[in-house]
Scaffold this motif. Sequence first.
Motif, PDB file in Angstrom:
ATOM      1  N   ALA A 200      -0.201  -3.112  -2.815  1.00 59.92           N
ATOM      2  CA  ALA A 200       0.736  -2.339  -1.973  1.00 59.92           C
ATOM      3  C   ALA A 200       0.908  -2.916  -0.402  1.00 59.92           C
ATOM      4  CB  ALA A 200       0.092  -0.791  -1.829  1.00 59.92           C
ATOM      5  N   VAL A 201      -0.144  -3.604  -0.107  1.00 62.28           N
ATOM      6  CA  VAL A 201       0.043  -4.425   1.125  1.00 62.28           C
ATOM      7  C   VAL A 201      -0.169  -5.925   0.708  1.00 62.28           C
ATOM      8  CG1 VAL A 201      -0.965  -4.725   3.374  1.00 62.28           C
ATOM      9  CG2 VAL A 201      -0.845  -2.435   2.681  1.00 62.28           C
ATOM     10  N   LEU A 202       0.649  -6.627   1.142  1.00 60.11           N
ATOM     11  CA  LEU A 202       0.442  -7.972   0.457  1.00 60.11           C
ATOM     12  C   LEU A 202      -0.470  -8.614   1.066  1.00 60.11           C
ATOM     13  CD1 LEU A 202       4.291  -9.342   0.844  1.00 60.11           C
ATOM     14  CD2 LEU A 202       3.032  -8.605  -1.394  1.00 60.11           C
ATOM     15  N   PRO A 203      -1.297  -9.352   0.348  1.00 55.89           N
ATOM     16  CA  PRO A 203      -2.541 -10.264   0.874  1.00 55.89           C
ATOM     17  C   PRO A 203      -1.981 -11.300   2.054  1.00 55.89           C
ATOM     18  CG  PRO A 203      -2.578 -10.132  -1.529  1.00 55.89           C
ATOM     19  CD  PRO A 203      -1.445  -9.542  -1.210  1.00 55.89           C
ATOM     20  N   ILE A 227       8.806  -4.750   3.108  1.00 58.83           N
ATOM     21  CA  ILE A 227       8.126  -4.616   1.794  1.00 58.83           C
ATOM     22  C   ILE A 227       7.239  -3.134   1.966  1.00 58.83           C
ATOM     23  CG2 ILE A 227       5.907  -5.880   2.444  1.00 58.83           C
ATOM     24  CD1 ILE A 227       7.510  -5.417  -1.009  1.00 58.83           C
ATOM     25  N   GLU A 228       6.979  -3.049   2.939  1.00 59.06           N
ATOM     26  CA  GLU A 228       5.791  -1.521   3.018  1.00 59.06           C
ATOM     27  C   GLU A 228       6.784  -0.245   2.708  1.00 59.06           C
ATOM     28  OE1 GLU A 228       4.451   0.825   6.649  1.00 59.06           O
ATOM     29  OE2 GLU A 228       2.972  -0.679   6.119  1.00 59.06           O
ATOM     30  N   PRO A 229       8.213  -0.299   3.134  1.00 59.97           N
ATOM     31  CA  PRO A 229       8.727   1.093   2.899  1.00 59.97           C
ATOM     32  C   PRO A 229       9.163   1.074   1.349  1.00 59.97           C
ATOM     33  CG  PRO A 229       9.834   0.104   4.785  1.00 59.97           C
ATOM     34  CD  PRO A 229       8.863  -0.968   4.315  1.00 59.97           C
ATOM     35  N   VAL A 230       9.461  -0.344   0.684  1.00 59.73           N
ATOM     36  CA  VAL A 230       9.469  -0.290  -0.576  1.00 59.73           C
ATOM     37  C   VAL A 230       8.519   0.081  -1.585  1.00 59.73           C
ATOM     38  CG1 VAL A 230      10.187  -1.800  -2.634  1.00 59.73           C
ATOM     39  CG2 VAL A 230      11.318  -2.004  -0.418  1.00 59.73           C
ATOM     40  N   MET A 231       7.329  -0.400  -1.263  1.00 55.91           N
ATOM     41  CA  MET A 231       5.964   0.088  -1.847  1.00 55.91           C
ATOM     42  C   MET A 231       5.910   1.596  -1.811  1.00 55.91           C
ATOM     43  SD  MET A 231       5.848  -2.618  -3.502  1.00 55.91           S
ATOM     44  CE  MET A 231       4.331  -2.300  -4.523  1.00 55.91           C
ATOM     45  N   GLU A 232       5.979   2.083  -0.607  1.00 57.60           N
ATOM     46  CA  GLU A 232       5.416   3.519  -0.443  1.00 57.60           C
ATOM     47  C   GLU A 232       6.672   4.249  -1.011  1.00 57.60           C
ATOM     48  OE1 GLU A 232       4.554   3.993   3.787  1.00 57.60           O
ATOM     49  OE2 GLU A 232       2.404   3.297   3.495  1.00 57.60           O
ATOM     50  N   ASN A 233       7.934   4.070  -1.242  1.00 55.31           N
ATOM     51  CA  ASN A 233       8.865   4.673  -1.809  1.00 55.31           C
ATOM     52  C   ASN A 233       8.525   4.799  -3.228  1.00 55.31           C
ATOM     53  OD1 ASN A 233      11.540   6.219  -1.994  1.00 55.31           O
ATOM     54  ND2 ASN A 233      11.885   4.337  -3.329  1.00 55.31           N
ATOM     55  N   TYR A 234       8.319   3.704  -3.773  1.00 50.59           N
ATOM     56  CA  TYR A 234       7.613   3.556  -5.349  1.00 50.59           C
ATOM     57  C   TYR A 234       6.553   4.529  -5.428  1.00 50.59           C
ATOM     58  CZ  TYR A 234       4.773   1.374  -8.953  1.00 50.59           C
ATOM     59  OH  TYR A 234       4.023   1.468 -10.174  1.00 50.59           O
ATOM     60  N   LEU A 235       5.656   4.477  -4.570  1.00 52.32           N
ATOM     61  CA  LEU A 235       4.296   5.263  -4.857  1.00 52.32           C
ATOM     62  C   LEU A 235       4.501   6.770  -4.467  1.00 52.32           C
ATOM     63  CD1 LEU A 235       1.900   2.743  -3.089  1.00 52.32           C
ATOM     64  CD2 LEU A 235       2.038   3.455  -5.298  1.00 52.32           C
ATOM     65  N   GLY A 236       5.407   7.119  -3.409  1.00 53.02           N
ATOM     66  CA  GLY A 236       5.446   8.481  -3.062  1.00 53.02           C
ATOM     67  C   GLY A 236       4.341   8.869  -2.330  1.00 53.02           C
ATOM     68  N   ALA A 237       3.793   7.793  -1.922  1.00 48.73           N
ATOM     69  CA  ALA A 237       2.525   7.860  -0.893  1.00 48.73           C
ATOM     70  C   ALA A 237       2.333   6.778   0.199  1.00 48.73           C
ATOM     71  CB  ALA A 237       1.440   8.073  -1.916  1.00 48.73           C
ATOM     72  N   PRO A 238       1.436   7.042   0.925  1.00 52.84           N
ATOM     73  CA  PRO A 238       0.997   5.677   2.008  1.00 52.84           C
ATOM     74  C   PRO A 238       0.557   4.657   0.904  1.00 52.84           C
ATOM     75  CG  PRO A 238       0.041   7.743   2.859  1.00 52.84           C
ATOM     76  CD  PRO A 238       0.616   8.168   1.449  1.00 52.84           C
ATOM     77  N   ALA A 239       0.708   3.425   1.337  1.00 49.21           N
ATOM     78  CA  ALA A 239       0.148   2.380   0.542  1.00 49.21           C
ATOM     79  C   ALA A 239      -1.352   2.331   0.451  1.00 49.21           C
ATOM     80  CB  ALA A 239       0.558   1.137   1.468  1.00 49.21           C
ATOM     81  N   ASP A 241      -3.048   4.582  -0.312  1.00 49.40           N
ATOM     82  CA  ASP A 241      -3.505   5.508  -1.235  1.00 49.40           C
ATOM     83  C   ASP A 241      -3.148   5.160  -2.996  1.00 49.40           C
ATOM     84  OD1 ASP A 241      -4.370   7.278   0.528  1.00 49.40           O
ATOM     85  OD2 ASP A 241      -2.711   8.716   0.604  1.00 49.40           O
ATOM     86  N   ALA A 242      -2.808   3.849  -2.849  1.00 50.45           N
ATOM     87  CA  ALA A 242      -1.885   3.324  -4.256  1.00 50.45           C
ATOM     88  C   ALA A 242      -3.289   3.254  -5.177  1.00 50.45           C
ATOM     89  CB  ALA A 242      -1.724   1.861  -4.083  1.00 50.45           C
ATOM     90  N   THR A 243      -3.104   3.658  -6.158  1.00 56.22           N
ATOM     91  CA  THR A 243      -3.884   3.563  -7.650  1.00 56.22           C
ATOM     92  C   THR A 243      -3.479   2.659  -8.605  1.00 56.22           C
ATOM     93  OG1 THR A 243      -2.470   5.013  -8.887  1.00 56.22           O
ATOM     94  CG2 THR A 243      -4.027   6.413  -7.333  1.00 56.22           C
ATOM     95  N   ALA A 244      -4.875   2.402  -9.405  1.00 55.69           N
ATOM     96  CA  ALA A 244      -4.669   1.043 -10.059  1.00 55.69           C
ATOM     97  C   ALA A 244      -3.384   1.016 -11.226  1.00 55.69           C
ATOM     98  CB  ALA A 244      -5.976   0.763 -10.862  1.00 55.69           C
ATOM     99  N   TYR A 245      -3.356   2.182 -11.964  1.00 58.52           N
ATOM    100  CA  TYR A 245      -2.202   2.329 -12.792  1.00 58.52           C
ATOM    101  C   TYR A 245      -0.686   2.113 -11.952  1.00 58.52           C
ATOM    102  CZ  TYR A 245      -5.596   4.143 -16.102  1.00 58.52           C
ATOM    103  OH  TYR A 245      -6.602   4.349 -16.947  1.00 58.52           O
ATOM    104  N   ALA A 246      -0.652   2.423 -10.798  1.00 56.94           N
ATOM    105  CA  ALA A 246       0.690   1.963  -9.970  1.00 56.94           C
ATOM    106  C   ALA A 246       0.695   0.746  -9.455  1.00 56.94           C
ATOM    107  CB  ALA A 246       0.715   3.013  -8.900  1.00 56.94           C
ATOM    108  N   ILE A 247      -0.467   0.235  -9.038  1.00 62.67           N
ATOM    109  CA  ILE A 247      -0.650  -0.956  -8.244  1.00 62.67           C
ATOM    110  C   ILE A 247      -1.854  -1.831  -8.937  1.00 62.67           C
ATOM    111  CG2 ILE A 247      -0.755  -2.383  -6.147  1.00 62.67           C
ATOM    112  CD1 ILE A 247       1.905  -0.883  -5.950  1.00 62.67           C
ATOM    113  N   ALA A 248      -1.730  -2.558  -9.896  1.00 64.43           N
ATOM    114  CA  ALA A 248      -2.631  -3.247 -10.699  1.00 64.43           C
ATOM    115  C   ALA A 248      -3.884  -4.021  -9.893  1.00 64.43           C
ATOM    116  CB  ALA A 248      -2.217  -4.049 -11.711  1.00 64.43           C
ATOM    117  N   GLY A 249      -3.347  -4.477  -8.619  1.00 62.87           N
ATOM    118  CA  GLY A 249      -4.251  -5.352  -7.744  1.00 62.87           C
ATOM    119  C   GLY A 249      -5.278  -4.507  -7.150  1.00 62.87           C
ATOM    120  N   VAL A 250      -5.258  -3.343  -7.041  1.00 63.67           N
ATOM    121  CA  VAL A 250      -6.228  -2.573  -6.626  1.00 63.67           C
ATOM    122  C   VAL A 250      -7.333  -2.182  -7.587  1.00 63.67           C
ATOM    123  CG1 VAL A 250      -4.741  -1.509  -4.746  1.00 63.67           C
ATOM    124  CG2 VAL A 250      -5.189  -0.242  -6.752  1.00 63.67           C
ATOM    125  N   SER A 251      -7.189  -2.461  -8.741  1.00 65.98           N
ATOM    126  CA  SER A 251      -8.169  -2.261  -9.818  1.00 65.98           C
ATOM    127  C   SER A 251      -9.556  -2.839  -9.370  1.00 65.98           C
ATOM    128  CB  SER A 251      -7.606  -2.638 -11.258  1.00 65.98           C
ATOM    129  OG  SER A 251      -6.288  -2.176 -11.313  1.00 65.98           O
TER     130      SER A 251
END
Length: 333
Positions: A200-203, A227-239, A241-251
């Motif tokens: 959700a936040v680029l490394p 990129i931040e507005p794109v990812m947060e619009n996808y999530l519908g939440a702050p970056a 708060d991303a969960t693994a099923y939405a953003i695999a990199g936080v798994s």
Amino acid sequence: MTDVYWERVAAVAAALQAAAANGEDQGGDHELVARLTLPQSAEAGYLKPAADVREATVPSPAQPVPVRIYRPHGDVPGDGAARPLLIWCHGGAFLGGDLDMPEADAVAREIVNRSAAVVISVDYRLCLGGVHFPAPSDDLVAVFEWAVRHAATLGVDPSRIVIGGASAGACLTAGVALRLIAAGATQPAAVVLAYPVVHAVLPAASDELATKLADLPAAMAFTPEVIEPVMENYLGAPAADATAYAIAGVSDSDALAALPPTLIINCEYDGLRASGERYADQLREVGVEVDVQLARDVAHGHLNRPGLPEAQRTLATIAMWVAERCVAEHAGA
């Protein structure tokens, strides 16, 4: 009800489009940007390969999911051995893209012809006007489960299903792979991620990548304000708060360790490369078989220009994974 995430990304997109339409200088090395973006002679004569194509809709709890099913020309389901299947998701920042764009249609046709596989291209719900995760992810899960149930009718082997996607579609693919594993049912034989964004936040970019990004305008470099507005619009939440099923990199490591062989193809001049490279490291660290390749001298989204020589190389690599390497290894395990 006001949707702050949608309003923010819509404003950013409108500003970028207006600047481009007005001919405003977007910054960066103009010679490099021209080399990366202007049509090349190799593209002029490109013709999409022939394939047998049909439209279908897949039932899902929310609404039917439109798909396009591609088969080798003249192939009849049920005649001969079951074919491998690639379920493919186009990109478009979760905001755009459709089944007719080259990254969907031309890619499907190329993979069908190069691998003799069946391809299902998914017209998942876009994150427009208040639509957020898990809507597009749910659509991909529904298509995968439908393909498994209808494998005989489709003429495919349910143990030889690869899921893949490009950019935003790769993000959806990576998350859905984790969802399918957690569900404990039929799982993908392999995963293909073309220029993915899985954080959700680029490394932080490597020094080598950072030097290249400094020569690109913000939109091509995927700077945080883009990129931040794109990812947060996808999530519908702050970056955050991303969960693994939405953003695999936080798994966590245990979840990632269960993933099947994964192909990651990054683009040389692409801010999202930092995400693809970090995700590859995460997979390696937990013992997942991962093949990382770099598409040289192209910017993000080169599969939308299938006539490019580098796009042809990428398509050949994907086809090999679908037809031979990961699918064959998985089926024989």
